[in-house]
Design a protein around this motif. Structure first.
Motif, mmCIF file in Angstrom:
data_model
loop_
_atom_site.group_PDB
_atom_site.id
_atom_site.type_symbol
_atom_site.label_atom_id
_atom_site.label_comp_id
_atom_site.label_asym_id
_atom_site.label_seq_id
_atom_site.Cartn_x
_atom_site.Cartn_y
_atom_site.Cartn_z
ATOM 1 N N ARG A 188 43.506 38.250 31.157
ATOM 2 C CA ARG A 188 44.347 38.473 29.982
ATOM 3 C C ARG A 188 45.183 37.234 29.677
ATOM 4 N NH1 ARG A 188 46.628 43.961 32.551
ATOM 5 N NH2 ARG A 188 44.807 45.311 32.259
ATOM 6 N N PRO A 189 45.477 37.013 28.410
ATOM 7 C CA PRO A 189 46.339 35.880 28.057
ATOM 8 C C PRO A 189 47.721 36.031 28.687
ATOM 9 C CG PRO A 189 45.232 36.766 26.108
ATOM 10 C CD PRO A 189 44.969 37.733 27.223
ATOM 11 N N VAL A 190 48.321 34.925 29.091
ATOM 12 C CA VAL A 190 49.665 34.927 29.657
ATOM 13 C C VAL A 190 50.665 34.970 28.517
ATOM 14 C CG1 VAL A 190 51.346 33.610 31.004
ATOM 15 C CG2 VAL A 190 48.948 33.698 31.724
ATOM 16 N N THR A 191 51.444 36.035 28.492
ATOM 17 C CA THR A 191 52.433 36.211 27.416
ATOM 18 C C THR A 191 53.855 36.279 27.943
ATOM 19 O OG1 THR A 191 52.156 38.615 27.535
ATOM 20 C CG2 THR A 191 50.766 37.420 25.957
ATOM 21 N N ALA A 192 54.034 36.085 29.243
ATOM 22 C CA ALA A 192 55.359 36.229 29.845
ATOM 23 C C ALA A 192 56.311 35.170 29.304
ATOM 24 C CB ALA A 192 55.257 36.100 31.364
ATOM 25 N N ALA A 193 57.554 35.574 29.115
ATOM 26 C CA ALA A 193 58.602 34.632 28.723
ATOM 27 C C ALA A 193 59.091 33.884 29.959
ATOM 28 C CB ALA A 193 59.753 35.387 28.067
ATOM 29 N N PRO A 194 59.690 32.715 29.796
ATOM 30 C CA PRO A 194 60.251 32.002 30.944
ATOM 31 C C PRO A 194 61.275 32.851 31.686
ATOM 32 C CG PRO A 194 60.157 30.556 29.028
ATOM 33 C CD PRO A 194 59.809 31.935 28.543
ATOM 34 N N MET A 195 61.341 32.648 32.995
ATOM 35 C CA MET A 195 62.295 33.386 33.828
ATOM 36 C C MET A 195 63.732 33.041 33.449
ATOM 37 S SD MET A 195 60.995 33.452 37.768
ATOM 38 C CE MET A 195 59.542 34.377 38.267
ATOM 39 N N THR A 196 64.615 34.005 33.642
ATOM 40 C CA THR A 196 66.045 33.743 33.476
ATOM 41 C C THR A 196 66.743 33.627 34.826
ATOM 42 O OG1 THR A 196 66.436 36.119 33.262
ATOM 43 C CG2 THR A 196 66.144 34.848 31.224
ATOM 44 N N SER A 197 66.189 34.247 35.860
ATOM 45 C CA SER A 197 66.675 34.064 37.226
ATOM 46 C C SER A 197 65.478 34.135 38.161
ATOM 47 C CB SER A 197 67.713 35.137 37.602
ATOM 48 O OG SER A 197 67.141 36.418 37.527
ATOM 49 N N PHE A 198 65.588 33.491 39.307
ATOM 50 C CA PHE A 198 64.408 33.257 40.135
ATOM 51 C C PHE A 198 63.886 34.532 40.788
ATOM 52 C CE2 PHE A 198 62.331 32.298 44.171
ATOM 53 C CZ PHE A 198 61.305 31.489 43.716
ATOM 54 N N ALA A 199 62.572 34.670 40.772
ATOM 55 C CA ALA A 199 61.841 35.653 41.572
ATOM 56 C C ALA A 199 60.493 35.037 41.896
ATOM 57 C CB ALA A 199 61.657 36.962 40.807
ATOM 58 N N ASP A 205 45.892 39.499 42.938
ATOM 59 C CA ASP A 205 45.494 40.638 43.768
ATOM 60 C C ASP A 205 43.966 40.680 43.820
ATOM 61 O OD1 ASP A 205 44.911 43.068 44.914
ATOM 62 O OD2 ASP A 205 46.423 44.180 43.794
ATOM 63 N N PRO A 206 43.354 40.417 44.981
ATOM 64 C CA PRO A 206 41.895 40.323 45.046
ATOM 65 C C PRO A 206 41.188 41.671 45.018
ATOM 66 C CG PRO A 206 42.814 40.015 47.223
ATOM 67 C CD PRO A 206 43.988 40.141 46.293
ATOM 68 N N SER A 207 41.948 42.766 45.028
ATOM 69 C CA SER A 207 41.313 44.088 45.061
ATOM 70 C C SER A 207 40.956 44.608 43.676
ATOM 71 C CB SER A 207 42.241 45.089 45.755
ATOM 72 O OG SER A 207 43.381 45.343 44.946
ATOM 73 N N LEU A 208 41.382 43.923 42.629
ATOM 74 C CA LEU A 208 41.251 44.464 41.277
ATOM 75 C C LEU A 208 40.002 43.937 40.577
ATOM 76 C CD1 LEU A 208 44.995 44.241 40.194
ATOM 77 C CD2 LEU A 208 43.755 46.183 41.168
ATOM 78 N N PRO A 209 39.281 44.794 39.856
ATOM 79 C CA PRO A 209 37.987 44.396 39.274
ATOM 80 C C PRO A 209 38.095 43.273 38.258
ATOM 81 C CG PRO A 209 38.659 46.583 38.500
ATOM 82 C CD PRO A 209 39.571 46.233 39.620
ATOM 83 N N GLY A 210 39.146 43.276 37.435
ATOM 84 C CA GLY A 210 39.300 42.186 36.482
ATOM 85 C C GLY A 210 39.459 40.844 37.162
ATOM 86 N N ASN A 211 40.188 40.847 38.266
ATOM 87 C CA ASN A 211 40.372 39.607 39.016
ATOM 88 C C ASN A 211 39.096 39.174 39.724
ATOM 89 O OD1 ASN A 211 43.021 39.565 38.185
ATOM 90 N ND2 ASN A 211 43.851 40.400 40.090
ATOM 91 N N ARG A 279 47.318 28.093 33.086
ATOM 92 C CA ARG A 279 46.232 27.218 33.526
ATOM 93 C C ARG A 279 45.808 27.477 34.964
ATOM 94 N NH1 ARG A 279 46.754 21.593 30.311
ATOM 95 N NH2 ARG A 279 47.935 22.327 28.508
ATOM 96 N N ARG A 280 46.150 28.634 35.500
ATOM 97 C CA ARG A 280 45.841 28.952 36.902
ATOM 98 C C ARG A 280 44.353 28.776 37.186
ATOM 99 N NH1 ARG A 280 48.119 32.353 41.229
ATOM 100 N NH2 ARG A 280 49.971 32.671 39.938
ATOM 101 N N ALA A 281 43.492 29.270 36.316
ATOM 102 C CA ALA A 281 42.051 29.195 36.560
ATOM 103 C C ALA A 281 41.571 27.753 36.606
ATOM 104 C CB ALA A 281 41.298 29.976 35.495
ATOM 105 N N ASP A 282 42.035 26.916 35.679
ATOM 106 C CA ASP A 282 41.624 25.512 35.668
ATOM 107 C C ASP A 282 42.091 24.796 36.934
ATOM 108 O OD1 ASP A 282 40.442 25.849 33.232
ATOM 109 O OD2 ASP A 282 41.998 24.832 32.079
ATOM 110 N N LEU A 283 43.301 25.083 37.358
ATOM 111 C CA LEU A 283 43.821 24.437 38.563
ATOM 112 C C LEU A 283 43.026 24.844 39.803
ATOM 113 C CD1 LEU A 283 47.623 24.834 37.759
ATOM 114 C CD2 LEU A 283 46.343 22.686 37.805
ATOM 115 N N LEU A 284 42.635 26.112 39.875
ATOM 116 C CA LEU A 284 41.836 26.569 41.009
ATOM 117 C C LEU A 284 40.441 25.965 40.970
ATOM 118 C CD1 LEU A 284 42.855 30.339 41.192
ATOM 119 C CD2 LEU A 284 43.526 28.488 42.726
ATOM 120 N N GLU A 285 39.896 25.833 39.787
ATOM 121 C CA GLU A 285 38.576 25.225 39.649
ATOM 122 C C GLU A 285 38.566 23.801 40.180
ATOM 123 O OE1 GLU A 285 35.863 23.442 36.044
ATOM 124 O OE2 GLU A 285 36.903 25.339 35.675
#
Length: 865
Positions: A188-199, A205-211, A279-285
């Motif tokens: 899915r496209p990344v739509t998250a907004a930038p964090m306001t405080s760290f987490a 998750d390797p158990s999920l079919p989409g992943n 760009r997670r996928a490109d970096l892993l590639e």
């Protein structure tokens, strides 16, 4: 028909453990009541004649209310009369009287009771016992019906408790089919907004079919990937003149970037974190293609890179609020990352320097040039100005030397071998260098360890990423009977020989290739044995090139041998025997390095003794030595595993060493006590505190001790793991080359307040009363002219940390000949205790597994006061 066992078999506490460690939603129901309701929902759905005609149902469990409910339901639905449609199941040896009562009831109508039991070879009987103990532990939980089974017939309170639990779960039955709690899908496209405080950022998750589909697509591209090739060509520089021109441009851009507020810089870093997620996928590639990173090793690295950006964004905002000092950003920082973590470490270095207000030149490792290029391209796309962040690929020739030695480089961040740090200092002796360098890491395993878990963690620590992590455990120290345990050795051999070696394009690969064909000391470690050593598992070369090696384990490694003391960076593990824990700790501490260290023991006194004695920046109890997480386990070592300021990457003080500091008045103070109070009183009597500088400064020390340095803190607060960040005093020498007595008193007071042994080396004369005051407070005061001081710095007993009052970096560099193992702190004396006390403190991150199979254990409680 097939048979399906219906069982509330998930260990809910262990599910909570996994969820908390990885930042994933809980896979199961969140409570026992919800699980009980779902169990009844499934029973309601399954127990019909038309469904049991095709799917036989095994109703498993020891809760008599649920068993009776299923029995009544099967009767009302007419299922009991269908041969084989339903069967009841219980664990053999658990509440046998209860099982017999159920058997007598159901057999009257031809329904069976199946008793199941683990079946093992006699030599592995303890494995079966371990399984049964875990089941007993689960059953003994007050949430579980089994905790009441022996008294429920006579204890009306227990009966009412279980009756109400049953009715509460029954009232919620609605026939609904739940949707999964875990819905992560990297497609899915990344739509998250930038964090306001760290987490911390959740890994994939390797158990999920989409992943699964997402990961397969990445692996299909790894072998032929060309990502980043054009960028490497575009930013290649091979002349000294071009290097100098690029450095000049970067240094010129630094002041404007440094003039921005910490909040303004933080906003850019947080936007960059979102871009890296996109760009997670490109970096892993490219990490798989260029560096041999398997997805399971590369994916947490991308998460770590994102964490660095978000965490240092928070710290950037904090720089503006430093009490008692003013941050003065440096113009230019050079980042020279390694190849073994080609995404996370370069991101961390660049993010820290940008957060501190410096322009950056990054020179990726040649073996990871494409990874570094893609990373920089992502940061540019997120809004980091190109004139502030420069990418360069330069050979290791005069051009490369000119880059490192440039006088316009104000800081250099290095992750690599200690020998590389020494080489860089030979290019420029006064180079302000912050480096994480080398490690020879080990795990101690005592007879009080859980041997199954110890083997699991030892093997993962030794052979993850083919043993090429700086935190990899290449030595196992076996205490007492563990060294002679056939069970331990069989487990170890089985675990090691079961590992699948291959390329990252193969989804079954667990151990990938080494970065280059094995040669030199690594080839020697993989192919030769020293006297007394033998192969427990002999490594084999699996390709013609020499990059694929099956993991090796050698026994009989001697204390003090080459293997014991040498870092190899490859898939080989050595085992050393020790008679006692004390001997094991001595063996562990005997190397020149102090990066990571581990202990496996369930004995509280052993854990206490080890934590008090281990010499490592990252200490791990009953877990692996790899996989440090930003903020949770700030990373960095002691001794020759660290060069420079010694503050940990991903920790609260990392930016402090990347900026200069100017004096400012401290407003946050606390009561001064102990040696510092005696110093203050004496200095005041001598007229050294006329303007209140010392009163404020020493009060700032007291506040910093109360707020930060004197407190062992676990900011992550995980249920499954205790992660304590603490400070320990470290000896330091204050070299005085200015007659500024107030500054000398201020700095010495910081060291004494930290509890550190402080030596004062006087290169200029101070009033006799001041020298006497320092000595009376507890400092060792010596007078050394420049020749004596140089001899000290060049000798075998040189101080590892020097706080310079007056003088210059250049003069110090000449005196020390640029030694990489002597850290220099040379800023003007400031009132901020948060800065001055760091000179005299070691940072240490201690991570302790705080559960046994999901149940909390007191092993980690109270260890740090």
């Amino acid at each position: 028909p097939i048979k399906v066992r219906l069982v509330k078999g998930a260990n809910l506490p262990m599910e909570r453990v996994q969820s908390s460690l990885y930042g994933w939603p809980l896979a199961t129901w969140g409570s026992k009541r919800e699980s009980d309701t779902s169990y009844k929902n499934v029973l309601n759905y399954a127990l019909t004649p038309e469904r049991t005609a095709n799917v036989r149902l095994g109703v498993a469990g020891h809760n008599l209310f649920d068993v009776a409910y299923a029995w009544v339901l099967a009767g009302r639905r007419g299922v009991r009369g269908i041969a084989g449609a339903v069967e009841f199941e219980m664990l053999l040896g658990m509440a046998e009287g209860q099982a017999e009562a159920v058997r007598e009831t159901v057999q009257q109508e031809g329904v069976g009771l199946l008793l199941y039991v683990p079946v093992v070879h006699p030599r592995d009987f303890d494995v079966a016992i371990a399984y049964l103990v875990r089941r007993l532990e689960e059953g003994a939980s007050q949430d579980n019906f089994m905790s009441a089974v022996f008294d429920i017939h006579a204890d009306s309170g227990l009966y009412r408790r279980e009756r109400e639990r049953f009715l509460a779960s029954l009232r919620a039955v609605d026939g609904s089919v739940p949707t999964p709690n875990r819905t992560q899908d990297r497609r899915r496209p990344v739509t998250a907004a930038p964090m306001t405080s760290f987490a911390n950022t959740p890994d994939t998750d390797p158990s999920l079919p989409g992943n699964h589909a997402w990961g397969r697509e990445i692996m299909s591209r790894i072998a032929g990937s060309t990502l980043g090739v054009d960028l490497v060509r575009q930013y290649a520089v091979d002349s000294v003149a071009d290097v100098e021109r690029m450095v000049d441009e970067a240094a010129a851009a630094g002041p404007a970037w440094g003039a921005k507020t910490g909040a303004e810089r933080a906003a850019v870093l947080r936007a960059a974190a979102v871009e890296l997620e996109r760009r997670r996928a490109d970096l892993l590639e490219v990490a798989g293609s260029e560096c041999g990173k398997t997805l399971d090793q590369g994916d947490p690295e991308v998460s770590e890179a994102i964490d660095f950006l978000n965490y240092y964004a928070d710290l950037a905002e904090g720089l503006d609020a430093m009490d008692g000092a003013r941050a003065v950003p440096v113009a230019l920082t050079l980042v020279t990352p390694p190849w073994n973590f080609p995404i996370a470490i370069p991101t961390g270095g660049v993010a820290a320097a940008l957060a501190a207000g410096s322009a950056v030149v990054i020179k990726p490792a040649p073996q990871a040039a494409r990874c570094g290029s893609l990373l920089v391209e992502a940061l540019w796309a997120a809004g980091v100005p190109r004139d502030v962040l420069h990418l360069v690929h330069v050979p290791e020739n005069d051009a490369g030397r000119a880059l490192v030695a440039s006088p316009k480089v104000d800081r250099l961040i290095l992750t690599g071998a200690f020998e590389t740090a020494a080489l860089f200092r030979s290019f420029r002796p006064d180079l302000p260098l912050l480096a994480e360098t080398s490690g020879k890491n080990s795990i101690i395993i005592t007879p009080d360890a859980d041997l199954d878990l110890a083997v699991k963690d030892l093997v993962y620590s030794a052979f993850g990423h083919a043993g090429q992590k700086c935190s990899a455990a290449s030595v196992g120290i076996l205490v007492g009977s563990v060294a002679k345990s056939e069970r331990f050795r069989n487990q170890l051999v089985d675990a090691v020989t079961s590992l699948k070696v291959g390329l990252p394009s193969d989804p079954t690969t667990q151990v990938g290739p080494v970065i280059e064909p094995a040669g030199g000391k690594l080839l020697r470690a993989l192919t030769t044995l020293a006297p007394g050593e033998s192969w427990l598992v002999e490594p084999c070369r699996l390709d013609t090139e020499g990059r694929l090696w099956s993991p090796g384990v050698k026994t009989g490694v001697k204390r003090g041998s080459e293997y014991h003391l040498t870092e190899y960076f490859g898939p080989v593990l050595g085992l050393i025997e020790a008679d006692t824990l004390e001997e094991a700790i001595a063996i562990q501490n005997e190397t020149d390095y102090g990066l990571t260290a581990g202990l496996h023991s369930l004995e509280r006194t052993e854990v206490e003794r080890w934590i008090a004695a281990v010499e490592a920046g990252n200490a791990y109890v009953n877990r692996s030595t790899v996989g440090a997480v930003v903020r949770r386990q700030p990373f960095g070592g002691w001794k020759r595993s660290a060069v420079g300021a010694g503050t940990k990457a991903g920790g609260p003080n990392y930016l402090i060493g990347l900026t200069d500091w100017a004096p400012a008045r401290a407003g946050r103070t606390a009561a001064v006590a102990g040696a510092a109070a005696r110093l203050l009183a004496g200095a005041t009597a001598l007229g050294l505190d006329a303007d209140g500088f010392l009163s404020r400064a020493l009060g700032s020390d007291a506040a910093a001790w109360a707020d930060e340095f004197g407190v062992a803190r676990d900011v992550s607060g995980l249920l499954a793991e205790k992660n304590v960040f603490r400070y320990l005093p470290v000896p330091a020498t204050v070299r005085v080359e200015s007659p500024d007595a107030a500054s000398v008193v201020r700095v010495v007071a910081a060291g004494l307040a930290a509890g550190a042994p402080v030596t004062v080396s006087l290169g200029v004369e101070l009033p006799a009363e001041v020298s006497a005051l320092l000595a009376e407070a507890g400092a060792t005061v010596v007078t050394q002219d420049s020749d004596a001081w140089a001899a000290t710095l060049r000798g075998p007993d040189a101080p590892r940390r020097v706080r310079l009052i007056g003088g210059s970096r250049a003069t110090f560099a000449d005196a020390s000949q640029g030694r990489a193992d002597v850290a220099l702190y040379a800023q003007p004396a400031v009132e901020a205790g948060r800065i001055e006390m760091l000179t005299f403190l070691h940072e240490q991150a201690v991570a302790i597994t705080a559960h046994r199979f999901g149940s909390p254990t007191p092993l980690a409680e109270g260890l740090f006061g």
